[in-house]
Every structure is written in structure tokens, then in C-alpha cells.
Motif scaffolding. Structure first.
Motif, PDB file in Angstrom:
ATOM      1  N   CYS A 418       0.925  -1.280  -0.057  1.00  0.00           N
ATOM      2  CA  CYS A 418      -0.015  -0.097   0.103  1.00  0.00           C
ATOM      3  C   CYS A 418       0.860   1.304   0.034  1.00  0.00           C
ATOM      4  O   CYS A 418       1.708   1.265   0.740  1.00  0.00           O
ATOM      5  N   CYS A 502      -2.913  -2.138  -3.443  1.00  0.00           N
ATOM      6  CA  CYS A 502      -4.324  -1.692  -4.205  1.00  0.00           C
ATOM      7  C   CYS A 502      -5.091  -2.590  -4.826  1.00  0.00           C
ATOM      8  O   CYS A 502      -6.085  -2.620  -5.020  1.00  0.00           O
ATOM      9  N   CYS A 505      -7.188  -4.276  -2.210  1.00  0.00           N
ATOM     10  CA  CYS A 505      -7.844  -3.467  -0.981  1.00  0.00           C
ATOM     11  C   CYS A 505      -9.480  -3.116  -1.578  1.00  0.00           C
ATOM     12  O   CYS A 505      -9.614  -2.764  -2.774  1.00  0.00           O
ATOM     13  N   ARG A 507     -11.081  -0.739  -0.370  1.00  0.00           N
ATOM     14  CA  ARG A 507     -11.478   0.692   0.007  1.00  0.00           C
ATOM     15  C   ARG A 507     -11.518   1.407  -1.533  1.00  0.00           C
ATOM     16  O   ARG A 507     -10.729   1.994  -2.009  1.00  0.00           O
ATOM     17  N   CYS A 510     -10.478   5.200  -2.132  1.00  0.00           N
ATOM     18  CA  CYS A 510      -9.253   5.709  -1.585  1.00  0.00           C
ATOM     19  C   CYS A 510      -8.769   6.731  -2.599  1.00  0.00           C
ATOM     20  O   CYS A 510      -8.487   6.177  -3.643  1.00  0.00           O
ATOM     21  N   ARG A 513      -5.136   5.472  -4.269  1.00  0.00           N
ATOM     22  CA  ARG A 513      -5.186   4.144  -5.113  1.00  0.00           C
ATOM     23  C   ARG A 513      -4.527   4.522  -6.274  1.00  0.00           C
ATOM     24  O   ARG A 513      -4.562   5.380  -7.094  1.00  0.00           O
TER      25      ARG A 513
END
Length: 548
Positions: A418, A502, A505, A507, A510, A513
Motif C-alpha cells: 500500500c 491496491c 484493497c 477501499r 481511496c 489508489r
């Protein structure tokens, strides 16, 4: 178990309409003897088998039983498999099956080979799951979300007097958990689909990772060897570069040289140090730090004194290639060196006394940040454990070059992690320890510590280079470390929201990203979209303008 030649011979004779007496007379044997052969009570071969094959007008290979024997052997292997446990088959029954129903026997054989291949594939994926904490963690998160949805649904169904507000809260929980579950499932499915298409078998590095992870990064016999080596060094003088140099010269006639340039004939990856076995010279660049010289001299001494023990660990069934064994040897030799520089109980006591202050530990043991971090990760002795840490190292491009996982923490093992992780921020503040409280999508909270170390430049033309190292631990342990001081550990709102990578993930919103999340259901992407949507409708013509 002999192949059923007799049964096959009888079948061929009957196909041609021959009587036993006729074939026996033509082959020069008695009918009773041929009867024994056809009932597989007598073995047949050599000249007699050639005469019988000639009289039947077939090739001798048709009666030799080689194919049948291989099939019998394969079916015997099938019967020995634990999955067939409890099924009793007499040897004679297997013999009759091959003789009388050869196509059925071949079908069973093919099914068994398919089962073996499928089992191997399952084992490969199991190894992937064991060695890839990201995948394992995703599965645990899916189970957690399923449990939450089921629990909320049971409450709504079984508690009739819930208020409307309470019902809405539980429905909101179900909706939130279901959305997270959907995202996780999509990421997992897409990851496996991509892996099946692109990933080969386990690489040598992954095999070494499996070995280290399987042993929880703790090797008792190597710890004992390190303790013995430390005692031997201290018997010769104070532990340090001078005593190590002396021991290498006395015991192995190895000389230490410190120079401005790499040693002649050196072809290793490192330009900072190396060992010329033919000349018995270990050399270092003058820019090499004292911590590096001390560690590498210890590693050389460890390989020279305990090479056989390291070899025993390297010849492990989990290491299937010469490359994996070579990589493992280097890693385990470094393990012995680390355990020698940092004696287990003494180092653990110092770490606890100084609240895991890595700078103080560096000074106490004349070591580098990365060496101390490595040793902290290996404090896994039963009944004498330190704080459980995960470990990552990244090169200047952000590519992960080394990792030691922490159960429960989604540490990427390859590629990039990340972009919000402190290991990348540390690269902008070399020599400074940065700390970071993070929270993953499942609510898990961790303390990350990062530090970048530049390599000394040997000349004006040398390229600057640094590596970043990160330690990670569950936030529950933060109050045991100096790095937890001054942090508002009880306020999750201040945590940095992160993910593993990424691609994995969930999210979706985000703003940092860098890659689209893996998705196999065709959802509309939300990264690098055109300013104007492709389905943007054109304005209708003005009716008034059209009439004028």
C-alpha cells in the motif's frame, strides 16, 4: 502379481475358434499343460510363447503381458492409497479385473491418475495459501463478515420486540457487512483467476519463505550453534571485529582486508564486501560500516564452523531445487550470525528493559537498524518470546525485497505494498525512525515503524542507493515500546486507513489508489476516468431555434 497372460491367451484362442487340443498339439505341448497356462497356473515365456503367438497369428507383445503388468502395478498403487482405506480387494480379484475387464481397469487407472493430479494441484494451492498471508487473511475476513451477517439476521428473526430504530441498526450492519463481503469475494476470485493464468509453480524464493514461515522463523539448533560460537569468540577476547579477525586468521588462515576498491576477481552482487576462497581473503570497502563488517565476519565464521549443521537444515523436503537450497543456505547462515551477534536471552532482556528502543540496541551491540530489526523478528522461542513483529524491506523503487509475515497482518510478499505505508515515507527521511498507526478495512490496527538507510558511496561515480525497512506489530503491544509514547492509541479516528496492496484493497474511494482493485464482475472503475463520461448525452436541439 504376475500379469494375466493365460487369460489373454484363452481369449485369443477362442476368437479364432481353436480348441485347446488343436493349439496344444501345434505348439508341441499337452492339452493339460495348456489348460494350466490358460488358467494362469503356469508361467509361459521364451520359445514356447513365441510358438503359441505364431500359431495364433499375433505378435508376441500381444501375449507378453507387459501392458497388463504396468496396469496391475498402477492399480496396486491405487489400492495402497489411504483414500481407499477399508476397501479390501484380494490380489486375485485385481488380476481377474485386468484380464477379464481390461477397459474397466484402464478407466479406473485414468480416474486414479486424475485424482493424483488434482491432489497435487490442491496441495500447490494449499502451499500458496500457507505462504501467502494475504490470501489467508482475505479468507478469514470473509468468514468474519459472514458471521456478522448471520448473527444480525438471527437477532432480527428471533427477537420480536426490537424497536424500529434497533431494526434499522441491524439492517445497516447487514448491508455494510454484505458490501464488504462482496468486495472481498470479488478480489479473491479475481486474484485466483489471475494467478491460474500467470503464475508458475512455487519459485525458489517462495520455497525458502515456506521453510522459514513453517518454522515460525525460529531454529533451535541454529540458536544452540550460535550460543556455542559466541562463547568461543568471547573466550578469545571481547566480541567485536578485532577478535573475529584474530579467530579467522588462527583457525582458518583467513585474512581480512579493507580497501578502496572491490577485490580483484570479485563477481558477487555486493560491491561492499566479499570472500575470495582461493586466496582466503575476506575484503571490505572502506565505506562499509563497522556494523556490516562485524556481522559479515561473524557470518563467515559461522559458515566455516557450522556449515554441516546449516547444510542439514538446507536439505529439507520443502526445498526442491538447487537454487532454493542455495538461497536458504545464505539466509540460515545469516540467521546464525544474527543469533551470535545478539545472544537470545541477553538481547531479549535488553529489548524489554529499553522498551524496544532500536537506537539504544544498535549502540549496545554495534549493529545496524536492519540487523536489530531482523533479530527482533526471530524472538519466537517457546515460553520466552518477545513482541511478535512482521518485517518488510523495500528498494528505492518501492519493490519489496524481503519479508517476514506476522499472523493476522496482510503483508504483501512481492511487488509493492500500500502506498500509504510508512516504509515508503521513510525513504524521504533517511536515518530517521518514523512511526504510524494504521487501520485495515477489517478494523485491525497496527503500529508500523520505518527507517531508510543510505549505502555509503565509494566514489563520486557511485549511484546513491538506500533501502527502507519496516517493523509491524499489533497495536495491543504499542504500550510496551518507546514508540507508543505520545500516540493517541484509543482514538481509531486518527489511524491511517490502509490496505495490503491496491489490487487487493476494498477501499473503493481511496484517493491514493494507484491500481484498480481486482474485479471480475464488470463494475464500473473509479480510477483515471475521463473527465466527460463516455455516455454523456448530447443536448437536445432548441425547438424554438429550429422553427426560426
Amino acid at each position: 502379481m504376475p500379469a494375466p497372460i493365460g487369460t489373454k491367451l484363452r481369449q485369443q484362442r477362442k476368437l479364432r475358434g481353436l480348441l485347446q487340443a488343436d493349439l496344444a498339439r501345434a505348439a508341441g505341448i499337452s492339452p493339460s499343460y495348456l489348460n494350466l497356462i490358460e488358467n494362469d497356473k503356469r508361467q509361459v515365456g521364451g520359445a514356447l510363447l513365441l510358438r503359441i503367438a505364431s500359431e495364433l497369428g499375433i505378435e508376441v507383445e500381444e501375449l507378453s503381458g507387459e501392458k497388463e503388468q504396468r496396469l496391475l502395478d498402477e492399480l496396486s498403487e491405487l489400492l495402497s492409497d489411504p483414500v481407499i482405506g477399508g476397501v479390501k480387494v484380494e490380489p486375485g480379484q485385481l488380476h481377474d479385473l485386468v484380464a477379464q475387464l481390461p477397459t474397466v481397469a484402464q478407466a479406473l487407472h485414468r480416474l486414479y491418475r486424475g485424482y493424483v493430479d488434482a491432489s497435487a494441484s490442491v496441495e500447490t494451492f494449499a502451499n500458496r495459501l500457507k505462504s501467502d498471508p494475504l490470501l489467508s487473511r482475505l479468507l478469514h475476513q470473509i468468514l468474519s463478515h459472514v458471521t456478522a451477517v448471520r448473527s444480525s439476521g438471527e437477532i432480527i428473526r428471533s427477537v420480536p420486540d426490537l424497536s424500529r430504530l434497533q431494526q434499522h441498526r441491524f439492517l445497516d450492519t447487514i448491508d455494510r457487512e454484505a458490501r464488504s463481503l462482496s468486495d472481498l469475494a470479488r478480489a479473491l476470485i479475481a486474484y485466483f483467476d489471475q494467478s491460474v493464468r500467470t503464475r508458475p509453480a512455487l519459485s525458489p524464493v517462495r520455497e525458502v519463505d515456506d521453510l522459514i514461515i513453517g518454522e515460525n522463523n525460529y531454529f533451535p539448533r541454529l540458536e544452540d550453534a550460535a550460543a556455542s560460537l559466541r562463547a568461543e569468540i568471547e573466550a578469545a577476547g571481547d566480541f567485536g571485529e578485532a577478535t573475529l579477525t584474530q579467530l579467522l586468521a588462527q583457525r582458518f588462515a583467513v585474512q581480512v582486508q579493507v580497501a578502496f576498491a572491490a577485490h580483484a576477481g570479485h563477481e558477487g552482487l555486493s560491491q561492499d564486501f566479499g570472500f575470495n576462497a582461493e586466496e582466503r581473503v575476506v575484503w571490505f570497502q572502506r565505506t562499509t560500516s563497522m556494523a556490516t563488517r562485524q556481522f559479515q565476519l561473524t557470518r563467515l565464521l559461522a559458515e566455516l564452523t557450522h556449515g554441516e549443521l546449516i547444510d542439514e537444515h538446507v536439505h529439507d523436503r520443502r526445498l526442491t531445487t538447487a537454487s532454493a537450497q542455495r538461497i536458504a543456505y545464505r539466509a540460515l547462515a545469516s540467521y546464525v550470525a544474527g543469533a551470535t551477534v545478539f545472544p537470545y536471552s541477553r538481547f531479549l532482556g535488553d529489548a524489554q528493559t529499553h522498551q524496544y528502543d532500536i537506537d539504544r540496541l544498535r549502540q549496545a551491540y554495534a549493529a545496524s537498524f536492519e540487523q536489530v530489526a531482523h533479530r527482533l523478528v526471530t524472538l519466537r522461542r517457546p515460553n520466552e518470546q518477545g513482541i511478535p513483529f512482521g518485517f518488510l524491506r523495500a528498494d528505492p523503487a518501492g519493490r519489496l525485497t524481503k519479508h517476514f509475515p506476522l499472523p493476522g497482518l496482510q503483508l504483501a510478499n512481492t511487488g509493492h505494498a500500500c502506498p500509504l505505508w510508512v516504509i515508503y515515507a521513510a525513504a524521504h527521511s533517511p536515518g530517521q525512525i518514523l512511526r504510524q498507526v494504521v487501520q485495515f478495512p477489517d478494523g485491525a490496527r497496527y503500529l508500523f515503524l520505518g527507517r531508510a538507510t543510505p549505502r555509503g558511496l565509494a566514489s563520486y561515480h557511485a549511484q546513491p542507493f538506500h533501502s527502507s525497512v519496516m517493523l509491524a506489530c499489533d497495536l495491543l503491544h504499542a504500550d510496551r515500546m518507546v514508540y507508543g509514547q505520545g500516540l493517541k492509541l484509543d482514538d481509531p479516528a486518527l489511524d491511517v486507513p490502509v490496505g495490503p496492496t491496491c489490487r487487493l484493497c476494498i477501499r473503493r474511494e481511496c484517493e491514493y489508489r494507484q491500481e484498480e482493485a481486482l474485479d471480475v464482475f464488470g463494475e464500473r472503475p473509479n480510477l483515471r476516468l475521463p473527465l466527460v463520461p463516455r455516455d454523456f448525452p448530447a443536448p437536445d436541439p432548441d425547438p424554438a431555434g429550429a422553427d426560426s
